[in-house]
Design a protein around this motif. Structure first.
Motif, PDB file in Angstrom:
ATOM      1  N   PHE A   9      -4.827  21.276   6.796  1.00 25.31           N
ATOM      2  CA  PHE A   9      -3.902  20.297   6.239  1.00 25.31           C
ATOM      3  C   PHE A   9      -4.051  19.012   7.033  1.00 25.31           C
ATOM      4  O   PHE A   9      -4.230  19.034   8.257  1.00 25.31           O
ATOM      5  CB  PHE A   9      -2.454  20.785   6.311  1.00 25.31           C
ATOM      6  CG  PHE A   9      -2.094  21.763   5.231  1.00 25.31           C
ATOM      7  CD1 PHE A   9      -2.282  21.447   3.898  1.00 25.31           C
ATOM      8  CD2 PHE A   9      -1.563  22.995   5.547  1.00 25.31           C
ATOM      9  CE1 PHE A   9      -1.947  22.341   2.893  1.00 25.31           C
ATOM     10  CE2 PHE A   9      -1.220  23.899   4.557  1.00 25.31           C
ATOM     11  CZ  PHE A   9      -1.414  23.572   3.230  1.00 25.31           C
ATOM     12  N   GLU A  10      -3.998  17.889   6.344  1.00 20.28           N
ATOM     13  CA  GLU A  10      -4.135  16.605   7.025  1.00 20.28           C
ATOM     14  C   GLU A  10      -3.023  16.434   8.049  1.00 20.28           C
ATOM     15  O   GLU A  10      -1.987  17.088   7.981  1.00 20.28           O
ATOM     16  CB  GLU A  10      -4.131  15.460   6.018  1.00 20.28           C
ATOM     17  CG  GLU A  10      -2.890  15.378   5.186  1.00 20.28           C
ATOM     18  CD  GLU A  10      -3.011  14.385   4.045  1.00 20.28           C
ATOM     19  OE1 GLU A  10      -2.011  14.209   3.345  1.00 20.28           O
ATOM     20  OE2 GLU A  10      -4.077  13.787   3.842  1.00 20.28           O
ATOM     21  N   ASP A  45      -9.795  17.242   5.599  1.00 18.66           N
ATOM     22  CA  ASP A  45      -8.345  17.060   5.628  1.00 18.66           C
ATOM     23  C   ASP A  45      -7.796  17.284   4.225  1.00 18.66           C
ATOM     24  O   ASP A  45      -8.071  16.511   3.316  1.00 18.66           O
ATOM     25  CB  ASP A  45      -7.986  15.643   6.087  1.00 18.66           C
ATOM     26  CG  ASP A  45      -8.187  15.441   7.567  1.00 18.66           C
ATOM     27  OD1 ASP A  45      -7.880  16.368   8.331  1.00 18.66           O
ATOM     28  OD2 ASP A  45      -8.637  14.355   7.960  1.00 18.66           O
ATOM     29  N   PRO A  47      -4.835  17.303   1.604  1.00 15.71           N
ATOM     30  CA  PRO A  47      -3.471  16.826   1.384  1.00 15.71           C
ATOM     31  C   PRO A  47      -2.567  17.982   0.944  1.00 15.71           C
ATOM     32  O   PRO A  47      -3.022  18.944   0.321  1.00 15.71           O
ATOM     33  CB  PRO A  47      -3.605  15.811   0.258  1.00 15.71           C
ATOM     34  CG  PRO A  47      -5.052  15.571   0.070  1.00 15.71           C
ATOM     35  CD  PRO A  47      -5.783  16.730   0.660  1.00 15.71           C
ATOM     36  N   GLU A  48      -1.304  17.873   1.289  1.00 15.28           N
ATOM     37  CA  GLU A  48      -0.348  18.877   0.830  1.00 15.28           C
ATOM     38  C   GLU A  48      -0.378  18.911  -0.694  1.00 15.28           C
ATOM     39  O   GLU A  48      -0.518  17.881  -1.351  1.00 15.28           O
ATOM     40  CB  GLU A  48       1.058  18.537   1.319  1.00 15.28           C
ATOM     41  CG  GLU A  48       2.053  19.630   1.041  1.00 15.28           C
ATOM     42  CD  GLU A  48       3.372  19.418   1.766  1.00 15.28           C
ATOM     43  OE1 GLU A  48       4.096  20.398   1.904  1.00 15.28           O
ATOM     44  OE2 GLU A  48       3.663  18.290   2.176  1.00 15.28           O
ATOM     45  N   THR A  50      -2.628  20.874  -2.348  1.00 13.78           N
ATOM     46  CA  THR A  50      -3.980  21.203  -2.809  1.00 13.78           C
ATOM     47  C   THR A  50      -4.389  22.627  -2.456  1.00 13.78           C
ATOM     48  O   THR A  50      -5.521  23.018  -2.695  1.00 13.78           O
ATOM     49  CB  THR A  50      -5.015  20.229  -2.212  1.00 13.78           C
ATOM     50  OG1 THR A  50      -4.969  20.305  -0.786  1.00 13.78           O
ATOM     51  CG2 THR A  50      -4.751  18.807  -2.657  1.00 13.78           C
ATOM     52  N   LYS A  60       2.895  22.397   4.221  1.00 17.32           N
ATOM     53  CA  LYS A  60       2.781  22.301   5.676  1.00 17.32           C
ATOM     54  C   LYS A  60       4.108  22.712   6.289  1.00 17.32           C
ATOM     55  O   LYS A  60       5.163  22.512   5.709  1.00 17.32           O
ATOM     56  CB  LYS A  60       2.457  20.871   6.109  1.00 17.32           C
ATOM     57  CG  LYS A  60       1.122  20.381   5.646  1.00 17.32           C
ATOM     58  CD  LYS A  60       0.797  19.029   6.217  1.00 17.32           C
ATOM     59  CE  LYS A  60       1.563  17.939   5.525  1.00 17.32           C
ATOM     60  NZ  LYS A  60       1.170  16.592   5.945  1.00 17.32           N
TER      61      LYS A  60
END
Length: 61
Positions: A9-10, A45, A47-48, A50, A60
């Motif tokens: 997660f980013e 990275d 994104p939330e 995905t 996250k």
């Protein structure tokens, strides 16, 4: 030529990703007996929103 793909997660800092790539390279080199110059680490990275394990969106913490 080992390729290592890491999905996270980013939110990690550039310094954290550099350290992760260096440590992974060290381990792969030692275990796989590969020269460090031949090892490629890809950090993705994500994104939330995905990642959907078991069909449910993972958020996250």
């Amino acid at each position: 030529m080992p390729f290592v793909k890491i999905d996270l997660f980013e939110g990690r800092s550039e310094e954290q990703k550099i350290e992760l790539a260096r440590e992974v390279t060290e381990v792969v080199s030692r275990v796989a007996k590969a020269p460090k110059e031949a090892i490629h680490v890809f950090i993705n990275d994500m994104p939330e929103g995905t990642y959907y394990p078991h069909g449910e969106m993972k958020k996250k913490n």
